[in-house]
Design a protein around this motif. Structure first.
Motif, PDB file in Angstrom:
ATOM      1  N   TYR A   1       0.849  -1.192   0.000  1.00  0.00           N
ATOM      2  CA  TYR A   1       0.000   0.000   0.000  1.00  0.00           C
ATOM      3  C   TYR A   1       0.883   1.238   0.000  1.00  0.00           C
ATOM      4  N   SER A   2       0.292   2.396  -0.341  1.00  0.00           N
ATOM      5  CA  SER A   2       1.006   3.674  -0.351  1.00  0.00           C
ATOM      6  C   SER A   2       0.075   4.735   0.225  1.00  0.00           C
ATOM      7  N   PRO A   3       0.214   5.061   1.520  1.00  0.00           N
ATOM      8  CA  PRO A   3      -0.705   6.027   2.147  1.00  0.00           C
ATOM      9  C   PRO A   3      -0.431   7.451   1.676  1.00  0.00           C
ATOM     10  N   GLU A   4      -1.510   8.197   1.451  1.00  0.00           N
ATOM     11  CA  GLU A   4      -1.371   9.578   0.989  1.00  0.00           C
ATOM     12  C   GLU A   4      -1.432  10.580   2.130  1.00  0.00           C
ATOM     13  N   GLU A   5      -2.106  10.197   3.226  1.00  0.00           N
ATOM     14  CA  GLU A   5      -2.257  11.106   4.356  1.00  0.00           C
ATOM     15  C   GLU A   5      -1.512  10.559   5.566  1.00  0.00           C
ATOM     16  N   PRO A   6      -0.761  11.413   6.281  1.00  0.00           N
ATOM     17  CA  PRO A   6      -0.138  10.956   7.528  1.00  0.00           C
ATOM     18  C   PRO A   6      -1.183  10.800   8.635  1.00  0.00           C
ATOM     19  N   GLY A   7      -0.834  10.066   9.667  1.00  0.00           N
ATOM     20  CA  GLY A   7      -1.742   9.866  10.785  1.00  0.00           C
ATOM     21  C   GLY A   7      -1.800   8.421  11.229  1.00  0.00           C
ATOM     22  N   LEU A   8      -2.737   8.141  12.130  1.00  0.00           N
ATOM     23  CA  LEU A   8      -2.889   6.807  12.706  1.00  0.00           C
ATOM     24  C   LEU A   8      -3.976   6.039  11.953  1.00  0.00           C
ATOM     25  N   TYR A   9      -3.654   4.840  11.529  1.00  0.00           N
ATOM     26  CA  TYR A   9      -4.582   4.010  10.764  1.00  0.00           C
ATOM     27  C   TYR A   9      -4.859   2.703  11.521  1.00  0.00           C
ATOM     28  N   ALA A  10      -6.006   2.109  11.223  1.00  0.00           N
ATOM     29  CA  ALA A  10      -6.346   0.770  11.727  1.00  0.00           C
ATOM     30  C   ALA A  10      -6.302  -0.194  10.549  1.00  0.00           C
ATOM     31  N   VAL A  11      -5.534  -1.271  10.692  1.00  0.00           N
ATOM     32  CA  VAL A  11      -5.378  -2.255   9.620  1.00  0.00           C
ATOM     33  C   VAL A  11      -6.061  -3.552  10.035  1.00  0.00           C
ATOM     34  N   CYS A  12      -6.945  -4.044   9.178  1.00  0.00           N
ATOM     35  CA  CYS A  12      -7.644  -5.317   9.430  1.00  0.00           C
ATOM     36  C   CYS A  12      -7.296  -6.282   8.299  1.00  0.00           C
ATOM     37  N   VAL A  13      -6.920  -7.499   8.679  1.00  0.00           N
ATOM     38  CA  VAL A  13      -6.592  -8.539   7.709  1.00  0.00           C
ATOM     39  C   VAL A  13      -7.505  -9.731   7.976  1.00  0.00           C
ATOM     40  N   TYR A  14      -8.276 -10.134   6.958  1.00  0.00           N
ATOM     41  CA  TYR A  14      -9.236 -11.225   7.112  1.00  0.00           C
ATOM     42  C   TYR A  14      -8.867 -12.379   6.176  1.00  0.00           C
ATOM     43  N   VAL A  15      -9.039 -13.592   6.654  1.00  0.00           N
ATOM     44  CA  VAL A  15      -8.968 -14.803   5.844  1.00  0.00           C
ATOM     45  C   VAL A  15     -10.250 -15.573   6.091  1.00  0.00           C
ATOM     46  N   LYS A  16     -10.957 -15.878   5.018  1.00  0.00           N
ATOM     47  CA  LYS A  16     -12.261 -16.542   5.123  1.00  0.00           C
ATOM     48  C   LYS A  16     -13.233 -15.728   5.978  1.00  0.00           C
ATOM     49  N   GLY A  17     -13.083 -14.399   5.923  1.00  0.00           N
ATOM     50  CA  GLY A  17     -13.981 -13.531   6.666  1.00  0.00           C
ATOM     51  C   GLY A  17     -13.657 -13.399   8.142  1.00  0.00           C
ATOM     52  N   GLN A  18     -12.533 -13.965   8.615  1.00  0.00           N
ATOM     53  CA  GLN A  18     -12.161 -13.911  10.029  1.00  0.00           C
ATOM     54  C   GLN A  18     -10.816 -13.206  10.182  1.00  0.00           C
ATOM     55  N   HIS A  19     -10.670 -12.496  11.306  1.00  0.00           N
ATOM     56  CA  HIS A  19      -9.408 -11.812  11.587  1.00  0.00           C
ATOM     57  C   HIS A  19      -8.283 -12.827  11.728  1.00  0.00           C
ATOM     58  N   VAL A  20      -7.114 -12.466  11.194  1.00  0.00           N
ATOM     59  CA  VAL A  20      -5.934 -13.301  11.403  1.00  0.00           C
ATOM     60  C   VAL A  20      -5.296 -12.902  12.721  1.00  0.00           C
ATOM     61  N   GLN A  21      -4.286 -13.636  13.109  1.00  0.00           N
ATOM     62  CA  GLN A  21      -3.579 -13.348  14.359  1.00  0.00           C
ATOM     63  C   GLN A  21      -2.941 -11.951  14.286  1.00  0.00           C
ATOM     64  N   GLY A  22      -3.199 -11.124  15.316  1.00  0.00           N
ATOM     65  CA  GLY A  22      -2.654  -9.768  15.339  1.00  0.00           C
ATOM     66  C   GLY A  22      -3.515  -8.742  14.644  1.00  0.00           C
ATOM     67  N   SER A  23      -4.651  -9.125  14.103  1.00  0.00           N
ATOM     68  CA  SER A  23      -5.555  -8.197  13.421  1.00  0.00           C
ATOM     69  C   SER A  23      -6.766  -7.928  14.310  1.00  0.00           C
ATOM     70  N   PRO A  24      -7.193  -6.642  14.413  1.00  0.00           N
ATOM     71  CA  PRO A  24      -6.626  -5.453  13.765  1.00  0.00           C
ATOM     72  C   PRO A  24      -5.410  -4.911  14.529  1.00  0.00           C
ATOM     73  N   PHE A  25      -4.607  -4.106  13.823  1.00  0.00           N
ATOM     74  CA  PHE A  25      -3.463  -3.480  14.480  1.00  0.00           C
ATOM     75  C   PHE A  25      -3.330  -2.051  13.984  1.00  0.00           C
ATOM     76  N   SER A  26      -2.560  -1.250  14.768  1.00  0.00           N
ATOM     77  CA  SER A  26      -2.413   0.173  14.463  1.00  0.00           C
ATOM     78  C   SER A  26      -1.219   0.394  13.533  1.00  0.00           C
ATOM     79  N   LEU A  27      -1.394   1.369  12.675  1.00  0.00           N
ATOM     80  CA  LEU A  27      -0.339   1.738  11.732  1.00  0.00           C
ATOM     81  C   LEU A  27      -0.147   3.248  11.799  1.00  0.00           C
ATOM     82  N   MET A  28       1.079   3.679  12.076  1.00  0.00           N
ATOM     83  CA  MET A  28       1.393   5.101  12.116  1.00  0.00           C
ATOM     84  C   MET A  28       2.073   5.498  10.803  1.00  0.00           C
ATOM     85  N   VAL A  29       1.442   6.405  10.096  1.00  0.00           N
ATOM     86  CA  VAL A  29       2.002   6.930   8.849  1.00  0.00           C
ATOM     87  C   VAL A  29       2.628   8.278   9.141  1.00  0.00           C
TER      88      VAL A  29
END
Length: 528
Positions: free
Chosen positions: A416-444
């Motif tokens: 990914y390539s974020p255009e705006e700085p700030g704090l983001y929430a990242v969610c990763v799903y497999v088969k509609g379910q969160h994976v280990q460690g999801s969601p997590f915070s991302l600081m841009v």
């Protein structure tokens, strides 16, 4: 060569005519052939030869101007046509001039003054009209023999023709020119015979090649059948092997389920016994009986309550067949297809990456997800449904569109390539379910700031001893030097950036906007 009969009507020849393709037909049969000209044309320009199917052009005068085939008439047993009209069958012969006459032309022959005294006799048999040794008469002057040859028109003529239509044309007796024209014809014949020999050789080679093609095709067909039968055998063996694996897996899973079921049934029975006994004790027992029995009952119930058991089936139905999976060699053939027992467990899928929780504005960043099954073992195949969302925590309408790349080996790269700085929430799903460690915070963070100064040991060295040159480290030197120097006040003791004082060369510039005076002196250092 022409046969004794017409190839169309199969009757003896009647005034045979030679087509340009060198096949002869009776004149009446020729006239009955359908024209090949364009529809609506008055006369046929060409006809199809019924022998070789060649399209042959007719002379302007039609069938009557085609060359007579005297060779066909000279082959004995052929019935000649009339020499005068070249249409009717010959029924009489003039003994004086030797012409074969039909009944109509015989009457005309007798009426003409020039031939009225000629003796005419009936033809007793077909041999009487044989052309062998018989003089040929001019079509235009029936009483004159063709004894001369017009060189200009390239055709035999009679004496009357020479003084009429062929006047002033060079001519000679047929006996004098036959050698020259015969030799030219023999040269053409020789050349044609050579071509015939080459064609016969070519046809022989084609036949040989046809035989070779058939033999080779039969050999290759045998190879294909042998290969296919071996391949079928390998596939069937691989099928039986996979079915055996599937059956063993089914038995294994069912045995584990039966064992778990028996354990849970026994635990349920023990609990039911304890519950029924305790309920009877509490409802029917006296106070003293309850107090006496309380210890053993409580001990039993506590023990049952502490028994660990799994509320979910000990195995799953994660049995799959992957037809594209390479399965190695079987009977010398590469086979495909495998029974897969591993199912992806989203809770055990892990995320990896150096910058998993941080990124830079407008800079391509990414991380990798590794898929595992319920036992924690790596999944070595792709094809899972992976969904990723990256949303700004303060600006809900600001989202980053990630790209998911399936590597086909159980790993997935998310970029990914974020255009705006700030704090983001990242969610990763497999088969509609969160994976280990999801969601997590991302600081841009803001876009990486490049250094505007120089990475130097000191200002004195980098500026060449300029007193006005400054450094962001704040060091100075005696004697009015406004920049830093080795061992003097404020020098950090190691190389550093003149714009911000950072001692790490590959760092981001952290210096704030300096004053105009310092900015000029810093830029002076940079320029130097």
């Amino acid at each position: 060569s022409s046969g004794p009969r017409c190839p169309v009507c199969a009757e003896p020849w009647v005034s045979p005519r030679l087509l340009p393709c060198l096949h002869s037909l009776c004149a009446p049969c020729l006239r009955r052939l359908g024209p090949l000209g364009e529809p609506g044309r008055a006369a046929a320009r060409s006809v199809l030869c019924p022998v070789c199917d060649a399209e042959v052009a007719l002379p302007p005068g039609g069938v009557a101007q085609l060359t007579p085939d005297y060779l066909a008439l000279s082959r004995g047993g052929a019935a000649a046509g009339c020499d005068l009209c070249a249409d009717g069958a010959a029924a009489r012969r003039c003994l004086t001039c030797g012409a074969a006459l039909c009944l109509f032309c015989c009457q005309a022959h007798r009426r003409q003054k020039k031939t009225a005294s000629h003796a005419v006799t009936e033809l007793e048999n077909t041999k009487d009209c044989s052309q062998a040794g018989k003089p040929l008469f001019c079509p235009s002057h029936p009483t004159e023999e063709l004894r001369l040859f017009c060189e200009q028109c390239d055709q035999p003529v009679c004496r009357d023709c020479v003084v009429d239509r062929h006047r002033q044309h060079p001519y000679d007796f047929t006996g004098n020119v036959i050698h020259r024209h015969g030799d030219a014809l023999r040269e053409l014949l020789k050349s044609t015979q050579q071509h015939m020999g080459a064609l016969e050789d070519a046809l022989g080679q084609i036949d040989d090649m046809g035989s070779a093609v058939r033999s080779r095709a039969e050999a290759v067909a045998a190879e294909i059948c042998l290969f296919a039968s071996g391949y079928v055998k390998a596939i069937e063996e691989h099928r039986d092997r996979m079915l055996k694996q599937l059956e063993d897996l089914r038995v294994q899973k069912e045995n584990l389920l039966h064992l778990q079921k028996a354990q849970l049934q026994q635990l349920l029975l023990d609990m039911r016994t304890g519950v029924e006994f305790t309920e009877r004790l509490l409802t029917s027992g006296s106070d003293l009986e309850i107090l006496i029995t309380k210890g053993v009952v409580a001990s039993r119930l506590a023990k049952l309550n502490n028994v660990a058991y799994n509320t979910h089936p000990s195995v799953d139905n994660g049995i799959q067949f992957s037809p594209q999976e390479r399965a190695g060699q079987c009977c010398g053939y590469e086979v495909f297809g495998a029974v897969l027992n591993k199912a992806v467990d989203p809770a055990r899928c892990t995320l990896h990456g150096e910058d998993l929780h941080s990124a830079r504005q407008n800079q391509l960043t990414g991380f990798t997800m590794l898929c595992h099954d319920t036992t924690g073992e790596r999944i070595g195949r792709g094809g899972e449904t992976v969904w990723v969302t990256i949303t700004h925590k303060d600006k809900r309408d600001c989202a980053v569109k990630p790209t998911v790349c399936d590597n086909g080996d159980g790993t997935y790269h998310i970029s990914y390539s974020p255009e705006e700085p700030g704090l983001y929430a990242v969610c990763v799903y497999v088969k509609g379910q969160h994976v280990q460690g999801s969601p997590f915070s991302l600081m841009v963070k803001n876009k990486f700031r490049e250094h505007q100064g120089v990475f130097h040991c000191c200002t004195f060295c980098s500026s060449g001893g300029q007193k006005s040159a400054r450094c962001a480290c704040g060091g100075t030197m005696p004697g009015g030097y406004q920049g830093c120097g080795h061992g003097h006040k404020g020098h950090p003791g190691c190389p550093h950036w003149s714009c911000c004082g950072q001692v790490k060369e590959s760092s981001e510039c952290s210096g704030g906007p300096p004053s105009d005076t310092s900015q000029r002196s810093l830029l002076r250092t940079v320029a130097l």
